[in-house]
Design an enzyme around this catalytic site. Structure first.
Site, mmCIF file in Angstrom:
data_model
loop_
_atom_site.group_PDB
_atom_site.id
_atom_site.type_symbol
_atom_site.label_atom_id
_atom_site.label_comp_id
_atom_site.label_asym_id
_atom_site.label_seq_id
_atom_site.Cartn_x
_atom_site.Cartn_y
_atom_site.Cartn_z
ATOM 1 C CG HIS A 1 -0.297 -0.022 2.424
ATOM 2 N ND1 HIS A 1 0.564 -0.665 3.093
ATOM 3 C CD2 HIS A 1 -0.126 1.150 3.248
ATOM 4 C CE1 HIS A 1 0.783 -0.599 4.162
ATOM 5 N NE2 HIS A 1 0.476 0.538 4.402
ATOM 6 C CG HIS B 1 0.057 4.336 4.712
ATOM 7 N ND1 HIS B 1 -0.692 3.565 5.706
ATOM 8 C CD2 HIS B 1 -0.725 5.676 4.687
ATOM 9 C CE1 HIS B 1 -1.918 3.981 6.015
ATOM 10 N NE2 HIS B 1 -1.849 5.313 5.237
ATOM 11 C CG ASP C 1 5.190 2.903 7.245
ATOM 12 O OD1 ASP C 1 4.345 3.512 6.307
ATOM 13 O OD2 ASP C 1 5.038 2.116 8.185
ATOM 14 C CG HIS C 2 4.225 -0.164 4.204
ATOM 15 N ND1 HIS C 2 4.602 -1.442 4.344
ATOM 16 C CD2 HIS C 2 3.773 0.566 5.321
ATOM 17 C CE1 HIS C 2 4.103 -1.528 5.661
ATOM 18 N NE2 HIS C 2 3.825 -0.403 6.112
ATOM 19 C CG HIS D 1 -4.061 -0.425 6.229
ATOM 20 N ND1 HIS D 1 -3.859 -0.229 7.927
ATOM 21 C CD2 HIS D 1 -3.047 0.465 5.950
ATOM 22 C CE1 HIS D 1 -2.744 0.541 8.255
ATOM 23 N NE2 HIS D 1 -2.357 0.867 7.157
ATOM 24 C CG ASP E 1 0.826 -1.182 7.660
ATOM 25 O OD1 ASP E 1 1.654 -1.870 7.926
ATOM 26 O OD2 ASP E 1 0.853 0.058 7.703
ATOM 27 C CG HIS F 1 4.859 -2.598 10.302
ATOM 28 N ND1 HIS F 1 3.703 -1.923 11.112
ATOM 29 C CD2 HIS F 1 5.174 -2.118 9.367
ATOM 30 C CE1 HIS F 1 3.430 -0.875 10.543
ATOM 31 N NE2 HIS F 1 4.252 -1.027 9.246
#
Length: 298
Positions: free
Chosen positions: A61, A63, A65-66, A139, A202, A260
């Site tokens: 996804h 976000h 941090d990914h 999510h 997530d 994570h």
């Protein structure tokens, strides 16, 4: 060579010891980068990994941090003039974010980057390593988990071959054709189960978590929270260490990799302590730059 190289294990906020997400799966000749968060290119350098072997990038996804490490990795692929196509999988609903990251800055684009967005209730594609499946998770924005499944093959059984008087070139012919005279391949062989890798980031609890994790030899799964914050985890679409372990138990996973981790918990040992009562198999508490072998075949 089948192993997972862990590049980063933090969640939204990195720490002194944990970089943002990043995971490289080396599966024979297929090398896949999962969720390149900020700093992934440097973490690959620290782990002794080049971009040239990469064949595929999977983003769960969009976000930061990914995915914020994607521009740097793609630009390095271009800089190194990687000679083969590199396929990028990501949620189709995040196409706007992918387009921004794909050309986040100016650079000389020398690479063949193939966009392959995942859409719908199930996305599947065949790779040299096996079938790659993506299923939607729960999510705060469109998110997919991934599952790599190697096809089953058959292993010849010497005693059964001898029983039917087969040896030498005849064995090879039987493997190619499936039948030699009155003898079938099934009569002199046994199933060699393919291996399975699952990657779940997530998400809150949902049916597809279990579908992705079922019978996985190696499950990489987020455990952002501890059970004391289970209500908050459910509100924001995340799992606790206890939930991740229970998923592994119910899905008969062989090796569970917890990762994570929220920066709110300074002692990582608490994640392992919380997970252990729920899962009696192998549990790995992921650390940056750790290498985790895919379990040997049963």
């Amino acid at each position: 060579m089948r192993e997972l190289v862990v590049l980063g294990t933090a969640s939204q906020v990195p720490t002194r010891h944990r970089n943002h997400n990043g995971y490289v799966l080396r599966w024979d000749d297929e090398v896949i980068l999962f969720d390149p968060g900020e700093g992934t290119q440097r973490q690959m350098l620290m782990a002794g990994l080049a971009v040239t072997p990469l064949r595929r990038i999977c983003i769960t996804h969009f976000h930061g941090d990914h995915s914020l490490g994607l521009p740097g990795v793609l630009q390095r692929i271009s800089l190194d003039k990687v000679p083969h196509p590199v396929t990028v999988h990501y949620p189709a609903a995040g196409q706007e974010f992918y387009d921004r990251l794909r050309h986040a800055t100016s650079y000389w684009d020398n690479a063949d980057i193939v966009a392959s967005p995942a859409d719908g209730a199930i996305f599947e594609t065949e790779t040299p390593a096996g079938r790659l499946t993506a299923l939607p998770l729960w999510h705060s924005l469109p998110t997919y988990g991934y599952r790599l499944t190697e096809p089953d093959t058959r292993r010849m059984v010497p005693a059964l071959l001898a029983e039917h008087g087969l040896a030498g070139p005849a064995v090879g012919e039987l493997q190619r054709t499936g039948r030699l005279g009155d003898v079938t391949l099934e009569q002199v062989s046994e199933v060699r189960r393919g291996q399975t890798f699952a990657f779940i980031m997530d998400t809150g609890l949902c049916d597809n978590v279990f579908a992705l994790a079922k019978d996985a030899d190696l499950l990489v799964i987020e455990s952002t929270f501890l059970q004391e914050d289970a209500v908050l985890a459910a509100q924001v679409g995340h799992l606790t260490a206890a939930q991740a372990a229970a998923i592994a138990r119910d899905c008969q996973v062989r090796t569970l990799v917890l990762t994570h981790f929220s920066q709110r918990y300074p002692d990582p040992a608490r994640f392992l302590a919380e997970a252990r009562p729920y899962f009696d198999g192998e549990i790995v508490l992921a650390e940056d730059l750790m290498r985790i072998p895919v379990p040997a075949r049963r």
